[in-house]
Design an enzyme around this catalytic site. Structure first.
Site, PDB file in Angstrom:
ATOM      1  N   ASP A   8      17.542  33.193  10.868  1.00  0.00           N
ATOM      2  CA  ASP A   8      16.679  32.105  11.344  1.00  0.00           C
ATOM      3  C   ASP A   8      16.379  31.197  10.159  1.00  0.00           C
ATOM      4  O   ASP A   8      16.448  31.620   9.013  1.00  0.00           O
ATOM      5  CB  ASP A   8      15.367  32.678  11.912  1.00  0.00           C
ATOM      6  CG  ASP A   8      14.449  31.606  12.510  1.00  0.00           C
ATOM      7  OD1 ASP A   8      14.924  30.496  12.802  1.00  0.00           O
ATOM      8  OD2 ASP A   8      13.253  31.884  12.674  1.00  0.00           O
ATOM      9  N   SER A   9      15.999  29.941  10.443  1.00  0.00           N
ATOM     10  CA  SER A   9      15.580  29.051   9.363  1.00  0.00           C
ATOM     11  C   SER A   9      14.268  29.542   8.747  1.00  0.00           C
ATOM     12  O   SER A   9      14.014  29.321   7.577  1.00  0.00           O
ATOM     13  CB  SER A   9      15.410  27.627   9.885  1.00  0.00           C
ATOM     14  OG  SER A   9      14.468  27.614  10.932  1.00  0.00           O
ATOM     15  N   TYR A  40      14.854  23.400  10.180  1.00  0.00           N
ATOM     16  CA  TYR A  40      16.144  22.822  10.533  1.00  0.00           C
ATOM     17  C   TYR A  40      15.977  21.748  11.612  1.00  0.00           C
ATOM     18  O   TYR A  40      16.742  20.792  11.669  1.00  0.00           O
ATOM     19  CB  TYR A  40      17.080  23.901  11.083  1.00  0.00           C
ATOM     20  CG  TYR A  40      17.692  24.833  10.064  1.00  0.00           C
ATOM     21  CD1 TYR A  40      17.346  24.788   8.711  1.00  0.00           C
ATOM     22  CD2 TYR A  40      18.647  25.773  10.454  1.00  0.00           C
ATOM     23  CE1 TYR A  40      17.935  25.658   7.791  1.00  0.00           C
ATOM     24  CE2 TYR A  40      19.243  26.639   9.545  1.00  0.00           C
ATOM     25  CZ  TYR A  40      18.876  26.577   8.213  1.00  0.00           C
ATOM     26  OH  TYR A  40      19.461  27.429   7.323  1.00  0.00           O
ATOM     27  N   GLY A  41      14.987  21.934  12.489  1.00  0.00           N
ATOM     28  CA  GLY A  41      14.892  21.163  13.736  1.00  0.00           C
ATOM     29  C   GLY A  41      14.735  19.666  13.570  1.00  0.00           C
ATOM     30  O   GLY A  41      14.948  18.908  14.507  1.00  0.00           O
ATOM     31  N   CYS A  71      17.647  31.264  16.148  1.00  0.00           N
ATOM     32  CA  CYS A  71      17.015  29.957  15.917  1.00  0.00           C
ATOM     33  C   CYS A  71      17.761  28.985  16.809  1.00  0.00           C
ATOM     34  O   CYS A  71      18.992  28.941  16.784  1.00  0.00           O
ATOM     35  CB  CYS A  71      17.191  29.572  14.448  1.00  0.00           C
ATOM     36  SG  CYS A  71      16.855  27.834  14.050  1.00  0.00           S
ATOM     37  N   ASN A  72      17.035  28.240  17.620  1.00  0.00           N
ATOM     38  CA  ASN A  72      17.688  27.337  18.564  1.00  0.00           C
ATOM     39  C   ASN A  72      18.432  26.201  17.880  1.00  0.00           C
ATOM     40  O   ASN A  72      19.534  25.840  18.287  1.00  0.00           O
ATOM     41  CB  ASN A  72      16.661  26.756  19.528  1.00  0.00           C
ATOM     42  CG  ASN A  72      16.280  27.732  20.610  1.00  0.00           C
ATOM     43  OD1 ASN A  72      16.829  27.698  21.686  1.00  0.00           O
ATOM     44  ND2 ASN A  72      15.352  28.632  20.331  1.00  0.00           N
ATOM     45  N   GLU A 149       2.597  27.369  12.613  1.00  0.00           N
ATOM     46  CA  GLU A 149       2.545  27.809  11.218  1.00  0.00           C
ATOM     47  C   GLU A 149       1.149  27.643  10.623  1.00  0.00           C
ATOM     48  O   GLU A 149       0.778  28.364   9.705  1.00  0.00           O
ATOM     49  CB  GLU A 149       3.620  27.105  10.401  1.00  0.00           C
ATOM     50  CG  GLU A 149       4.966  27.547  10.953  1.00  0.00           C
ATOM     51  CD  GLU A 149       6.152  27.359  10.055  1.00  0.00           C
ATOM     52  OE1 GLU A 149       6.124  26.459   9.209  1.00  0.00           O
ATOM     53  OE2 GLU A 149       7.127  28.114  10.240  1.00  0.00           O
ATOM     54  N   CYS A 181      12.755  27.118  21.430  1.00  0.00           N
ATOM     55  CA  CYS A 181      12.578  27.270  19.978  1.00  0.00           C
ATOM     56  C   CYS A 181      11.865  28.609  19.805  1.00  0.00           C
ATOM     57  O   CYS A 181      10.950  28.919  20.577  1.00  0.00           O
ATOM     58  CB  CYS A 181      11.726  26.129  19.428  1.00  0.00           C
ATOM     59  SG  CYS A 181      11.189  26.361  17.714  1.00  0.00           S
ATOM     60  N   THR A 182      12.276  29.395  18.823  1.00  0.00           N
ATOM     61  CA  THR A 182      11.701  30.746  18.697  1.00  0.00           C
ATOM     62  C   THR A 182      10.214  30.738  18.334  1.00  0.00           C
ATOM     63  O   THR A 182       9.549  31.749  18.466  1.00  0.00           O
ATOM     64  CB  THR A 182      12.476  31.588  17.658  1.00  0.00           C
ATOM     65  OG1 THR A 182      12.625  30.809  16.475  1.00  0.00           O
ATOM     66  CG2 THR A 182      13.831  32.000  18.181  1.00  0.00           C
ATOM     67  N   HIS A 183       9.693  29.581  17.873  1.00  0.00           N
ATOM     68  CA  HIS A 183       8.248  29.514  17.600  1.00  0.00           C
ATOM     69  C   HIS A 183       7.423  29.363  18.884  1.00  0.00           C
ATOM     70  O   HIS A 183       6.246  29.699  18.899  1.00  0.00           O
ATOM     71  CB  HIS A 183       7.917  28.291  16.730  1.00  0.00           C
ATOM     72  CG  HIS A 183       8.131  28.493  15.269  1.00  0.00           C
ATOM     73  ND1 HIS A 183       9.360  28.420  14.692  1.00  0.00           N
ATOM     74  CD2 HIS A 183       7.256  28.750  14.256  1.00  0.00           C
ATOM     75  CE1 HIS A 183       9.239  28.613  13.380  1.00  0.00           C
ATOM     76  NE2 HIS A 183       7.980  28.823  13.098  1.00  0.00           N
TER      77      HIS A 183
END
Lengths: 258, 258
Positions: A8-9, A40-41, A71-72, A149, A181-183
């Site tokens: 993942d980023s 990255y997004g 990570c998408n 975050e 998105c994984t977040h």
């Protein structure tokens, strides 16, 4: 025993690692977070592709049976420019799209994602490969990752921002909404509230475990190691990693130079 | 004629470039934005130092008379780990600190910054070098940069977030507040409103022009070139660059590999 590499980023993919570890507690997992170059997004697919290639090449220094791109934005870049590899590489976009098509009753699917994911239209193409007559409506949500975050998960400011992004896509009469998105699953409660009870929420990693069962045999019994590698380290990062991993013990946590 | 190199992790430093170009329209400016690895403010000083060294080394391929580090997080890393250079390197932390000490009537100064800038305490040290008995209160504002990049400048959500961060530092009875990130002046109206009319706002780049007049001679007459280099390019980035530069013509805009 060969390990499963998870990439993942940043730390969002740890939620995916948790799900994989819960399903296969005997496996050895090596998680690589490219924290020196995240996010990255917001970057171009050209740059993301370069980073993904470098990170996967780095992970291949270890003895692996599979690589999971958790990570998408990175999955999107990989679908755009596939890499040759002698171990299978899994992404989170295709299983997310498959799950959404399965649960959608009215063939109107919304996608929340980073700018890179939305701009690439990777979900649109993945959904149309499965079911060409589905309508897909996308919404970039660039503030979601910084809010997660900052730790403002249950917060009136976050609810306002979630409402703004989600209502912009919901007004297209969607019946299903992909958290691309994984977040984003960290904001699930706020997203569900803004979307309303009629809309099915799909986590992009939902179908990933089904995909991974294709590589046999996987260790269902306990005792597997969890190794974390990151390209930039700070005490705050370690705190976030421990928070997201919960009770999963970390066998090693190293900073690496890619 | 040697150029003036201006370096930032992203586009925030273009506000600094505008001020420099307005003062010295005959100079040739080369602006480098490390957009492939931004933001710097959430990363460790170790990683930021590496990036700053690579970027300044890259700029030194051009014929330069000075380098301006127009990013607080990068300036912070540079103050922590100074670089040897045969051309002068200017930063935005020291002139910002000097200006704040000049205008502060009660020796109580607040600093808004990224996590990296706040954690490094670079402003605290720079202020104490000038005036040891000043009290400094810092506040990291990790959501400001994403809000500015989303373009939500005059927005109720932004006002709420600005109010939350600013009131946390204002309650220490400060008389002066440093906007310690080149993105923050874009939120000046909201910050000023949240801080109240008694508090002096200081832009970190405020004293920079005085510092630069040390390198003689500088071209005050028009006709100088503006060259933009970036490490990641997207059409959206070009839009933002043109928006921030306003009427300043761009002579070249290239993507470079560092």
């Amino acid at each position: 025993m060969p390990a499963i590499g998870v990439f993942d980023s940043g730390v969002g993919g740890l939620t995916v690692l948790n799900a994989l570890r819960a399903r296969w507690p005997g496996e050895h997992f090596i998680y690589l977070a490219d924290t020196a170059r995240l996010p990255y997004g917001s970057k171009s697919l050209h740059t993301i592709s370069q980073y993904v290639e470098q990170c996967i090449a780095f992970l291949r220094n270890y003895d692996l049976k599979a690589v999971v791109v958790a990570c998408n934005s990175a999955s999107t870049a990989l679908l755009e420019r596939p890499m040759k590899s002698d171990v299978p590489i899994f992404n989170v976009v295709e299983p997310g799209a498959r799950k959404a098509v399965e649960v959608s009753s009215g063939k109107r699917i919304g996608v929340l994602g980073t700018r890179a994911t939305v701009f690439s239209e990777a979900y649109v193409r993945a959904i149309h490969r499965l079911q060409a007559d589905t309508e897909v409506f996308q919404q970039p949500c660039p503030l979601f990752v910084p809010l997660v975050e900052e730790g403002w998960l249950d917060d009136p400011v976050t609810n306002l921002i979630v409402y703004r992004y989600v209502s912009a896509v919901v007004r297209n009469n969607i019946d299903t909404l992909i958290m691309g998105c994984t977040h984003y699953p960290a904001l699930r409660a706020a997203i569900a509230k803004a979307a309303g009870p009629e809309i099915q929420l799909v986590d992009s990693a939902h179908g990933l475990i089904e995909d991974l069962t294709r590589i046999q045999p996987l260790e269902a019994k306990g005792g597997g190691k969890t190794q974390i590698l990151c390209t930039d380290f700070s005490p705050r990062l370690e705190e976030t990693i421990r928070l997201l991993l919960g009770p999963t013990p970390i066998d090693s946590l190293e900073t690496v130079d890619i």
